[in-house]
Design a protein around this motif. Structure first.
Motif, PDB file in Angstrom:
ATOM      1  N   ALA A 126      10.448  -5.663   2.894  1.00 23.98           N
ATOM      2  CA  ALA A 126       9.561  -4.874   3.756  1.00 23.98           C
ATOM      3  C   ALA A 126       9.294  -3.479   3.206  1.00 23.98           C
ATOM      4  O   ALA A 126       8.169  -2.976   3.306  1.00 23.98           O
ATOM      5  CB  ALA A 126      10.136  -4.791   5.162  1.00 23.98           C
ATOM      6  N   SER A 127      10.290  -2.837   2.618  1.00 23.62           N
ATOM      7  CA  SER A 127      10.069  -1.469   2.132  1.00 23.62           C
ATOM      8  C   SER A 127       9.097  -1.452   0.954  1.00 23.62           C
ATOM      9  O   SER A 127       8.227  -0.577   0.876  1.00 23.62           O
ATOM     10  CB  SER A 127      11.392  -0.797   1.766  1.00 23.62           C
ATOM     11  OG  SER A 127      12.062  -1.524   0.770  1.00 23.62           O
ATOM     12  N   ALA A 128       9.207  -2.412   0.049  1.00 24.10           N
ATOM     13  CA  ALA A 128       8.269  -2.474  -1.071  1.00 24.10           C
ATOM     14  C   ALA A 128       6.862  -2.807  -0.581  1.00 24.10           C
ATOM     15  O   ALA A 128       5.883  -2.202  -1.036  1.00 24.10           O
ATOM     16  CB  ALA A 128       8.729  -3.498  -2.103  1.00 24.10           C
ATOM     17  N   ILE A 129       6.751  -3.734   0.351  1.00 21.45           N
ATOM     18  CA  ILE A 129       5.435  -4.095   0.892  1.00 21.45           C
ATOM     19  C   ILE A 129       4.794  -2.874   1.534  1.00 21.45           C
ATOM     20  O   ILE A 129       3.599  -2.599   1.337  1.00 21.45           O
ATOM     21  CB  ILE A 129       5.556  -5.270   1.877  1.00 21.45           C
ATOM     22  CG1 ILE A 129       5.999  -6.531   1.129  1.00 21.45           C
ATOM     23  CG2 ILE A 129       4.244  -5.503   2.627  1.00 21.45           C
ATOM     24  CD1 ILE A 129       6.500  -7.646   2.019  1.00 21.45           C
ATOM     25  N   SER A 130       5.558  -2.111   2.274  1.00 23.92           N
ATOM     26  CA  SER A 130       5.054  -0.893   2.899  1.00 23.92           C
ATOM     27  C   SER A 130       4.581   0.103   1.845  1.00 23.92           C
ATOM     28  O   SER A 130       3.512   0.720   1.991  1.00 23.92           O
ATOM     29  CB  SER A 130       6.146  -0.280   3.775  1.00 23.92           C
ATOM     30  OG  SER A 130       5.711   0.915   4.344  1.00 23.92           O
ATOM     31  N   LEU A 131       5.358   0.271   0.788  1.00 24.51           N
ATOM     32  CA  LEU A 131       4.956   1.165  -0.308  1.00 24.51           C
ATOM     33  C   LEU A 131       3.639   0.710  -0.915  1.00 24.51           C
ATOM     34  O   LEU A 131       2.712   1.507  -1.094  1.00 24.51           O
ATOM     35  CB  LEU A 131       6.051   1.201  -1.380  1.00 24.51           C
ATOM     36  CG  LEU A 131       5.655   1.773  -2.745  1.00 24.51           C
ATOM     37  CD1 LEU A 131       5.292   3.238  -2.643  1.00 24.51           C
ATOM     38  CD2 LEU A 131       6.772   1.565  -3.746  1.00 24.51           C
ATOM     39  N   TYR A 132       3.533  -0.571  -1.224  1.00 33.91           N
ATOM     40  CA  TYR A 132       2.321  -1.067  -1.868  1.00 33.91           C
ATOM     41  C   TYR A 132       1.112  -0.927  -0.948  1.00 33.91           C
ATOM     42  O   TYR A 132       0.027  -0.547  -1.395  1.00 33.91           O
ATOM     43  CB  TYR A 132       2.502  -2.514  -2.319  1.00 33.91           C
ATOM     44  CG  TYR A 132       3.630  -2.690  -3.317  1.00 33.91           C
ATOM     45  CD1 TYR A 132       3.847  -1.778  -4.342  1.00 33.91           C
ATOM     46  CD2 TYR A 132       4.493  -3.777  -3.230  1.00 33.91           C
ATOM     47  CE1 TYR A 132       4.887  -1.942  -5.244  1.00 33.91           C
ATOM     48  CE2 TYR A 132       5.529  -3.949  -4.129  1.00 33.91           C
ATOM     49  CZ  TYR A 132       5.724  -3.024  -5.134  1.00 33.91           C
ATOM     50  OH  TYR A 132       6.744  -3.183  -6.029  1.00 33.91           O
ATOM     51  N   LYS A 133       1.282  -1.205   0.327  1.00 30.20           N
ATOM     52  CA  LYS A 133       0.174  -1.028   1.265  1.00 30.20           C
ATOM     53  C   LYS A 133      -0.255   0.438   1.326  1.00 30.20           C
ATOM     54  O   LYS A 133      -1.445   0.741   1.398  1.00 30.20           O
ATOM     55  CB  LYS A 133       0.557  -1.539   2.650  1.00 30.20           C
ATOM     56  CG  LYS A 133       0.554  -3.052   2.752  1.00 30.20           C
ATOM     57  CD  LYS A 133       0.903  -3.508   4.161  1.00 30.20           C
ATOM     58  CE  LYS A 133       0.793  -5.013   4.293  1.00 30.20           C
ATOM     59  NZ  LYS A 133       1.129  -5.464   5.668  1.00 30.20           N
ATOM     60  N   ALA A 134       0.706   1.359   1.290  1.00 30.67           N
ATOM     61  CA  ALA A 134       0.381   2.782   1.298  1.00 30.67           C
ATOM     62  C   ALA A 134      -0.410   3.179   0.049  1.00 30.67           C
ATOM     63  O   ALA A 134      -1.192   4.130   0.086  1.00 30.67           O
ATOM     64  CB  ALA A 134       1.654   3.623   1.408  1.00 30.67           C
ATOM     65  N   MET A 135      -0.227   2.437  -1.047  1.00 28.46           N
ATOM     66  CA  MET A 135      -0.966   2.676  -2.289  1.00 28.46           C
ATOM     67  C   MET A 135      -2.261   1.870  -2.337  1.00 28.46           C
ATOM     68  O   MET A 135      -2.881   1.744  -3.377  1.00 28.46           O
ATOM     69  CB  MET A 135      -0.099   2.312  -3.499  1.00 28.46           C
ATOM     70  CG  MET A 135       1.146   3.161  -3.658  1.00 28.46           C
ATOM     71  SD  MET A 135       0.775   4.836  -4.202  1.00 28.46           S
ATOM     72  CE  MET A 135       1.220   5.739  -2.734  1.00 28.46           C
ATOM     73  N   GLU A 136      -2.633   1.291  -1.191  1.00 28.21           N
ATOM     74  CA  GLU A 136      -3.889   0.545  -0.991  1.00 28.21           C
ATOM     75  C   GLU A 136      -3.904  -0.850  -1.605  1.00 28.21           C
ATOM     76  O   GLU A 136      -4.962  -1.449  -1.773  1.00 28.21           O
ATOM     77  CB  GLU A 136      -5.086   1.379  -1.424  1.00 28.21           C
ATOM     78  CG  GLU A 136      -5.180   2.669  -0.619  1.00 28.21           C
ATOM     79  CD  GLU A 136      -6.457   3.444  -0.837  1.00 28.21           C
ATOM     80  OE1 GLU A 136      -7.443   2.852  -1.315  1.00 28.21           O
ATOM     81  OE2 GLU A 136      -6.460   4.637  -0.516  1.00 28.21           O
ATOM     82  N   PHE A 137      -2.736  -1.397  -1.924  1.00 27.64           N
ATOM     83  CA  PHE A 137      -2.670  -2.799  -2.320  1.00 27.64           C
ATOM     84  C   PHE A 137      -2.966  -3.643  -1.082  1.00 27.64           C
ATOM     85  O   PHE A 137      -2.569  -3.294   0.026  1.00 27.64           O
ATOM     86  CB  PHE A 137      -1.274  -3.159  -2.840  1.00 27.64           C
ATOM     87  CG  PHE A 137      -1.016  -2.747  -4.254  1.00 27.64           C
ATOM     88  CD1 PHE A 137      -1.059  -3.673  -5.285  1.00 27.64           C
ATOM     89  CD2 PHE A 137      -0.707  -1.424  -4.563  1.00 27.64           C
ATOM     90  CE1 PHE A 137      -0.799  -3.299  -6.588  1.00 27.64           C
ATOM     91  CE2 PHE A 137      -0.442  -1.037  -5.867  1.00 27.64           C
ATOM     92  CZ  PHE A 137      -0.495  -1.974  -6.879  1.00 27.64           C
ATOM     93  N   LYS A 138      -3.639  -4.756  -1.303  1.00 24.99           N
ATOM     94  CA  LYS A 138      -3.957  -5.706  -0.234  1.00 24.99           C
ATOM     95  C   LYS A 138      -3.248  -7.027  -0.520  1.00 24.99           C
ATOM     96  O   LYS A 138      -3.143  -7.450  -1.678  1.00 24.99           O
ATOM     97  CB  LYS A 138      -5.465  -5.969  -0.149  1.00 24.99           C
ATOM     98  CG  LYS A 138      -6.318  -4.733   0.006  1.00 24.99           C
ATOM     99  CD  LYS A 138      -6.135  -4.083   1.342  1.00 24.99           C
ATOM    100  CE  LYS A 138      -7.086  -2.916   1.485  1.00 24.99           C
ATOM    101  NZ  LYS A 138      -6.526  -1.778   2.126  1.00 24.99           N
ATOM    102  N   ILE A 139      -2.818  -7.685   0.541  1.00 21.89           N
ATOM    103  CA  ILE A 139      -2.229  -9.014   0.396  1.00 21.89           C
ATOM    104  C   ILE A 139      -3.364 -10.003   0.149  1.00 21.89           C
ATOM    105  O   ILE A 139      -4.315 -10.064   0.929  1.00 21.89           O
ATOM    106  CB  ILE A 139      -1.423  -9.407   1.640  1.00 21.89           C
ATOM    107  CG1 ILE A 139      -0.229  -8.466   1.806  1.00 21.89           C
ATOM    108  CG2 ILE A 139      -0.956 -10.867   1.547  1.00 21.89           C
ATOM    109  CD1 ILE A 139       0.536  -8.645   3.100  1.00 21.89           C
TER     110      ILE A 139
END
Length: 163
Positions: A126-139
């Motif tokens: 969850a913490s990595a997913i949150s980081l990536y989303k904050a950097m505008e990565f999309k699933i």
């Protein structure tokens, strides 16, 4: 605690390798369970440096405590894409060091002309997913049972950011 973020240098290979191995042996984050042989890590770093690929490290008291690299794909039709890899020692997580590493690596990826940066992350991270989303990565998708560790399957999320 002062953390320096900079491009890796040949003298940093041993420190990078130690962090890579430590994170891999946690068996929770990376695509391998221990670091490859040190010579393979050295060749990886040398190739990144020779080609100008983003490969940032985080240092605390001159010791490597994390990294983030983006390696362009090598087939012509994927030449606009890079793959992100990263890791941090446990004591440095949750302090925005990962954010600084990813931000710097993405800036370098733009500089070398990449259009897309992608990664896979375990659905439980969850913490990595949150980081990536904050950097505008999309699933972009889910690889169901994409990894198996100690007899347990986990899903992988496929994420990407476009510039």
């Amino acid at each position: 605690m002062l953390i320096e973020i900079r491009q890796i240098e040949p003298r940093d290979v041993d420190g990078f390798y130690a962090v890579l191995d430590a994170v891999a042996r946690e068996r929770r984050y990376l695509a391998f369970l221990e670091a490859p042989p040190i010579e393979a890590a050295r060749v990886f770093v040398e190739n990144n440096l020779k080609r100008g690929y983003p490969h940032l490290i985080a240092l605390s008291d001159e010791q490597v405590v994390g990294w983030c690299d983006i390696t362009p794909m090598n087939r012509p039709i994927y030449g606009h894409c890079g793959v992100l890899g990263m890791g941090l020692l446990p004591a440095f997580r949750g302090q925005r060091v990962g954010t600084r590493l990813v931000r710097a690596a993405l800036a370098d990826a733009r500089r070398i002309g990449l259009h897309r940066v992608e990664l896979t992350v375990r659905e439980t991270n969850a913490s990595a997913i949150s980081l990536y989303k904050a950097m505008e990565f999309k699933i972009e998708g889910v690889k169901r049972d994409g990894v198996q560790i100690d007899g347990r399957y986990e899903n992988l999320l496929m994420m990407a950011v476009l510039f």
